[in-house]
Design an enzyme around this catalytic site. Structure first.
Site, PDB file in Angstrom:
ATOM      1  N   THR A 151      -4.496   5.557   5.268  1.00 49.69           N
ATOM      2  CA  THR A 151      -3.640   5.397   4.088  1.00 49.69           C
ATOM      3  C   THR A 151      -3.392   6.720   3.372  1.00 49.69           C
ATOM      4  O   THR A 151      -4.296   7.546   3.245  1.00 49.69           O
ATOM      5  CB  THR A 151      -4.294   4.401   3.113  1.00 49.69           C
ATOM      6  N   GLY A 198       1.474   8.157  -0.475  1.00 52.55           N
ATOM      7  CA  GLY A 198       2.853   7.655  -0.383  1.00 52.55           C
ATOM      8  C   GLY A 198       2.945   6.229   0.118  1.00 52.55           C
ATOM      9  O   GLY A 198       4.024   5.626   0.092  1.00 52.55           O
ATOM     10  N   GLU A 206     -11.167  -5.265  12.455  1.00 52.64           N
ATOM     11  CA  GLU A 206     -11.299  -5.023  11.010  1.00 52.64           C
ATOM     12  C   GLU A 206     -10.858  -6.252  10.219  1.00 52.64           C
ATOM     13  O   GLU A 206     -11.499  -6.641   9.240  1.00 52.64           O
ATOM     14  CB  GLU A 206     -10.466  -3.799  10.605  1.00 52.64           C
TER      15      GLU A 206
HETATM   16  C1  FAD Z   1     -11.113  -0.287  -2.047  1.00 52.74           C
HETATM   17  C2  FAD Z   1     -10.185   0.104  -0.946  1.00 52.74           C
HETATM   18  C3  FAD Z   1     -10.684   0.584   0.264  1.00 52.74           C
HETATM   19  C4  FAD Z   1      -9.817   1.002   1.264  1.00 52.74           C
HETATM   20  N1  FAD Z   1     -10.325   1.589   2.391  1.00 52.74           N
HETATM   21  C5  FAD Z   1      -9.471   2.205   3.251  1.00 52.74           C
HETATM   22  C6  FAD Z   1      -9.975   3.006   4.326  1.00 52.74           C
HETATM   23  O1  FAD Z   1     -11.191   3.131   4.526  1.00 52.74           O
HETATM   24  N2  FAD Z   1      -9.086   3.652   5.118  1.00 52.74           N
HETATM   25  C7  FAD Z   1      -7.732   3.528   4.935  1.00 52.74           C
HETATM   26  O2  FAD Z   1      -6.988   4.144   5.690  1.00 52.74           O
HETATM   27  N3  FAD Z   1      -7.216   2.776   3.941  1.00 52.74           N
HETATM   28  C8  FAD Z   1      -8.067   2.114   3.089  1.00 52.74           C
HETATM   29  N4  FAD Z   1      -7.573   1.357   2.061  1.00 52.74           N
HETATM   30  C9  FAD Z   1      -6.129   1.242   1.907  1.00 52.74           C
HETATM   31  C10 FAD Z   1      -5.575  -0.145   2.188  1.00 52.74           C
HETATM   32  O3  FAD Z   1      -5.598  -0.428   3.553  1.00 52.74           O
HETATM   33  C11 FAD Z   1      -4.187  -0.168   1.560  1.00 52.74           C
HETATM   34  O4  FAD Z   1      -4.355  -0.239   0.155  1.00 52.74           O
HETATM   35  C12 FAD Z   1      -3.330  -1.308   2.057  1.00 52.74           C
HETATM   36  O5  FAD Z   1      -3.005  -1.155   3.402  1.00 52.74           O
HETATM   37  C13 FAD Z   1      -2.021  -1.423   1.248  1.00 52.74           C
HETATM   38  O6  FAD Z   1      -1.390  -0.184   1.183  1.00 52.74           O
HETATM   39  P1  FAD Z   1      -0.918   0.383  -0.255  1.00 52.74           P
HETATM   40  O7  FAD Z   1      -2.059   0.248  -1.183  1.00 52.74           O
HETATM   41  O8  FAD Z   1      -0.341   1.722  -0.077  1.00 52.74           O
HETATM   42  O9  FAD Z   1       0.180  -0.634  -0.721  1.00 52.74           O
HETATM   43  P2  FAD Z   1       1.793  -0.565  -0.422  1.00 52.74           P
HETATM   44  O10 FAD Z   1       2.021  -0.289   1.022  1.00 52.74           O
HETATM   45  O11 FAD Z   1       2.378   0.361  -1.423  1.00 52.74           O
HETATM   46  O12 FAD Z   1       2.180  -2.043  -0.756  1.00 52.74           O
HETATM   47  C14 FAD Z   1       2.014  -2.577  -2.089  1.00 52.74           C
HETATM   48  C15 FAD Z   1       2.145  -4.078  -2.049  1.00 52.74           C
HETATM   49  O13 FAD Z   1       3.482  -4.400  -1.722  1.00 52.74           O
HETATM   50  C16 FAD Z   1       3.519  -5.549  -0.919  1.00 52.74           C
HETATM   51  N5  FAD Z   1       4.253  -5.204   0.309  1.00 52.74           N
HETATM   52  C17 FAD Z   1       4.168  -4.056   1.026  1.00 52.74           C
HETATM   53  N6  FAD Z   1       5.000  -4.082   2.085  1.00 52.74           N
HETATM   54  C18 FAD Z   1       5.636  -5.273   2.031  1.00 52.74           C
HETATM   55  C19 FAD Z   1       6.615  -5.917   2.847  1.00 52.74           C
HETATM   56  N7  FAD Z   1       7.105  -5.328   3.957  1.00 52.74           N
HETATM   57  N8  FAD Z   1       7.049  -7.153   2.501  1.00 52.74           N
HETATM   58  C20 FAD Z   1       6.549  -7.761   1.395  1.00 52.74           C
HETATM   59  N9  FAD Z   1       5.623  -7.214   0.602  1.00 52.74           N
HETATM   60  C21 FAD Z   1       5.163  -6.006   0.905  1.00 52.74           C
HETATM   61  C22 FAD Z   1       2.098  -6.009  -0.680  1.00 52.74           C
HETATM   62  O14 FAD Z   1       1.781  -7.034  -1.606  1.00 52.74           O
HETATM   63  C23 FAD Z   1       1.287  -4.787  -0.996  1.00 52.74           C
HETATM   64  O15 FAD Z   1      -0.002  -5.113  -1.494  1.00 52.74           O
HETATM   65  C24 FAD Z   1      -8.424   0.881   1.070  1.00 52.74           C
HETATM   66  C25 FAD Z   1      -7.922   0.364  -0.127  1.00 52.74           C
HETATM   67  C26 FAD Z   1      -8.774   0.010  -1.136  1.00 52.74           C
HETATM   68  C27 FAD Z   1      -8.194  -0.467  -2.433  1.00 52.74           C
END
Ligand code: FAD
Length: 376
Positions: A123, A126, A238
């Site tokens: 992640t 962006g 996962e």
């Molecule tokens: C505590 C924690 C631990 C984590 N650990 C890791 C890790 O170890 N390694 C890692 O790489 N990542 C990690 N993550 C990241 C996690 O996988 C991402 O937060 C998740 O994939 C969502 O990405 P984003 O937060 O950028 O949300 P965005 O991609 O910005 O999306 C925001 C929201 O929009 C909605 N959305 C997005 N796309 C769509 C769509 N196409 N259609 C409809 N709705 C949509 C969803 O509701 C989503 O929650 C972690 C996150 C947290 C909070």
């Protein structure tokens, strides 16, 4: 569930009662679990479950690690503790699967022995849902890649000795992504922030920066530009693990709520004497049973060699819906006590909120499922 698996689950639960629950509140307050716990879990034979012995694991399969996780949660561990202690479960499988002996000896074996901590960094600030859009670049320069960019929300990233990092080595889209192991101490590689969160308090979460960081080509995991496929393949495990977190904390919250309702009296009689309370407990139980049974079934199909990409998404959705409902009801049935910091159901309620977001947000997984099932 075999006798061996039941014994493994029991060992995990005993380990938690002895080594985890007496200290968990302190670790939640400190924002991380101690390194020593990794070594203890390894000595107990729990850290390497489901990794082959050939790479330093304990052998066994996904159903064995499901048993370990269920054992941890039934004994009062938190979902955050599982995330922090078993980050190797997401940082290592890509490396182990390549069969690259050098990388296995340097990263997989010592992590499964509890000597190193590894993270997986996909992640970026962006965006996380669109993995194909990552921007962190790795430009080949002789026997090194030069890495630039940033990652965020990285579990165990504050403590990590190495980070399995998704980088762009090729053109735009899926086909230009590779996995590189970036080690602590690499010039220009920094932990920029330790992120405070609603839940998973004992699991440290980092924002990472890479500024002209030289990473040896020897640290490439698999073929160049094959990273997206590697990430997608490991996502199945996962997502099943996160489903186990969800039904595990739900089951524990139900158990705590049922005990409280038998003991707590209002209007001159125990709460459980009210039909509406009993029905709530039964509905909580129904959702836990469905989520646990389905998740185990999907795990078993994965172990049997079936492709269960869509089913893993369905299991995660089923179990996270269950945790959302059950953990909320458990707080409600505890009344004001349930709202107090330090009450176990309060922690599970907060921890439950990450589960429909991490490892693929629910809406994104629903889209993936729709495609795989031919609805779109
Ligand atoms: C505590 C924690 C631990 C984590 N650990 C890791 C890790 O170890 N390694 C890692 O790489 N990542 C990690 N993550 C990241 C996690 O996988 C991402 O937060 C998740 O994939 C969502 O990405 P984003 O937060 O950028 O949300 P965005 O991609 O910005 O999306 C925001 C929201 O929009 C909605 N959305 C997005 N796309 C769509 C769509 N196409 N259609 C409809 N709705 C949509 C969803 O509701 C989503 O929650 C972690 C996150 C947290 C909070």
């Amino acid at each position: 569930m075999t006798d061996d698996r039941a014994a493994l689950q029991h060992t995990a639960a005993e380990f938690v009662r002895r080594e985890v629950t007496p200290h968990l509140d302190d670790w939640e307050a400190a924002g991380e679990v101690p390194r020593e716990l990794h070594a203890k879990a390894a000595r107990q034979g729990l850290l390497g479950v489901s990794f082959p012995e050939a790479v330093g694991g304990e052998g066994g399969d996904l159903l064995d690690s499901v048993a370990v996780q269920e054992g941890f949660l039934e004994a009062g561990a938190s979902s955050g503790l599982l995330a922090a202690l078993f980050t190797g479960g997401i940082a290592l499988p890509h490396i182990a699967a390549t069969g690259n002996q050098d990388l296995i000896d340097r990263f997989v074996r010592p992590t499964l022995a509890g000597e190193l901590i590894g993270s997986l960094a996909v992640t970026e600030p962006g965006g996380g849902s669109d993995v194909a859009a990552i921007r962190t670049t790795a430009r080949r320069d002789g026997d090194h890649y030069v890495v630039n960019g940033s990652k965020t929300f990285i579990t165990s990233g504050v403590r990590a000795d190495f980070v399995t990092t998704a980088v762009r080595t090729g053109g735009p889209g899926h086909d230009g992504i590779s996995l590189l192991v970036v080690e602590k101490g690499t010039p220009g590689f920094t932990v920029d922030r330790s992120l405070a969160k609603m839940g998973w308090h004992c699991s440290d979460t980092a924002e990472l920066g890479f500024a002209d960081s030289p990473v040896p080509v020897a640290n490439l995991v698999g073929e160049e530009d094959s990273g997206f496929a590697q990430i997608a393949e490991q996502f199945v495990v996962e997502r099943i693990a996160l489903a186990v977190h969800a039904h595990g904390i739900a089951a524990r919250s139900l158990e705590l709520a049922a005990a409280y309702c038998r003991e707590r009296e209002t209007f001159g009689r125990p709460l459980v004497k009210n039909q509406v309370v009993r029905h709530t407990l039964v509905e909580m139980r129904r959702q836990v049973e469905v989520a646990r049974t389905y998740t185990r079934a999907v795990a078993a199909r994965h172990v049997a060699g079936e492709s269960v990409i869509a089913e893993a998404c369905l299991a995660k959705q089923t179990a996270t819906d269950c945790a959302t409902y059950v953990c909320d009801k458990a707080v409600q049935l505890h009344g004001g006590t349930g709202y107090l910091t330090g009450t176990e159901v309060e922690r599970h309620y907060r921890d439950a909120r990450i589960l429909p977001i991490g490892g693929g947000a629910s809406a994104v997984l629903a889209d993936l499922t729709a495609r795989l099932m031919g609805y779109a």
